[in-house]
Design an enzyme around this catalytic site. Sequence first.
Site, short mmCIF file in Angstrom:
data_model
loop_
_atom_site.label_atom_id
_atom_site.label_comp_id
_atom_site.label_asym_id
_atom_site.label_seq_id
_atom_site.Cartn_x
_atom_site.Cartn_y
_atom_site.Cartn_z
CE LYS A 10 -38.49 0.28 -21.30
NZ LYS A 10 -37.01 0.59 -21.18
CE1 TYR A 50 -39.59 4.08 -17.30
CE2 TYR A 50 -40.73 4.71 -19.74
CZ TYR A 50 -39.84 3.76 -18.96
OH TYR A 50 -39.56 2.48 -19.45
NE ARG A 91 -35.86 -4.14 -11.99
CZ ARG A 91 -35.49 -3.01 -12.45
NH1 ARG A 91 -36.50 -2.38 -13.14
NH2 ARG A 91 -34.29 -2.33 -12.27
CB THR A 97 -30.67 -0.80 -16.80
OG1 THR A 97 -31.40 -0.93 -15.70
CG2 THR A 97 -31.42 0.46 -17.58
NE ARG A 108 -33.98 -4.36 -19.69
CZ ARG A 108 -34.35 -3.49 -18.45
NH1 ARG A 108 -33.63 -3.75 -17.41
NH2 ARG A 108 -35.39 -2.66 -18.55
CG ASN A 128 -34.10 -1.17 -21.83
OD1 ASN A 128 -35.16 -0.93 -22.25
ND2 ASN A 128 -33.41 -0.82 -20.58
CG HIS A 131 -41.07 -0.53 -16.95
ND1 HIS A 131 -40.38 0.20 -16.53
CD2 HIS A 131 -42.18 -1.02 -16.39
CE1 HIS A 131 -40.73 0.30 -15.23
NE2 HIS A 131 -41.89 -0.36 -15.11
CD GLU A 142 -43.80 0.91 -12.55
OE1 GLU A 142 -43.78 -0.24 -12.81
OE2 GLU A 142 -42.74 1.70 -12.41
#
Length: 166
Positions: A10, A50, A91, A97, A108, A128, A131, A142
Amino acid sequence: MIERTLILVKPDGVARGLVGEIVSRFEQRGLKIGAIKLVRVPESLAKKHYDYDDIVKRRGELVWKKLVKYVTNQVVVALVIEGVEAIALVRKICGETEPKAALPGTIRGDFAHHSFKYADSKDLAVTNLVHASSDAKDAEREIPLWFEKDEIISYKRSDEAFHYGE
Ligand code: ADP
Ligand code: MG
């Protein structure tokens, strides 16, 4: 069982010069880069990525608005990452998150510290850094938003014979 998943570094990750650091987390785990590029994100793409109904249901409309602003603020790096059961693994490498809650050792948890409470008190999405597609359905939806078919490249890493046979 070899899965592909979408990652975005991001705008805060790019702005902080953390692209190499973040990408290396996936590479060193043995996952393979299938595609990678720098993108200045148009609002239309952010709004497709999103999904309005999904984010509003889980996080509220205000978060969706702040998120669109966040990812269109500056450039992002988009990647397709590939590997054995890669979606859930990626993930896990990213961490929770909310950076405040993310465990050290995760992206993160090592490089961010923002909280929901702070973000909610400001006109901000929680920053964070990354994605990652949440499941197979998300990844399938996506990846084509960010990459044309011919931008995703199949090739062999030198260590693949050990892990995948042949
Ligand atoms: P994840 O990115 O871990 O899959 P979500 O899909 O639930 O998380 O949310 C998308 C993004 O929205 C998060 O990565 C974060 O940047 C932002 N976000 C989620 N919840 C909040 C919140 N309560 N306040 C501000 N930003 C939020
Ligand atoms: Mg999500």
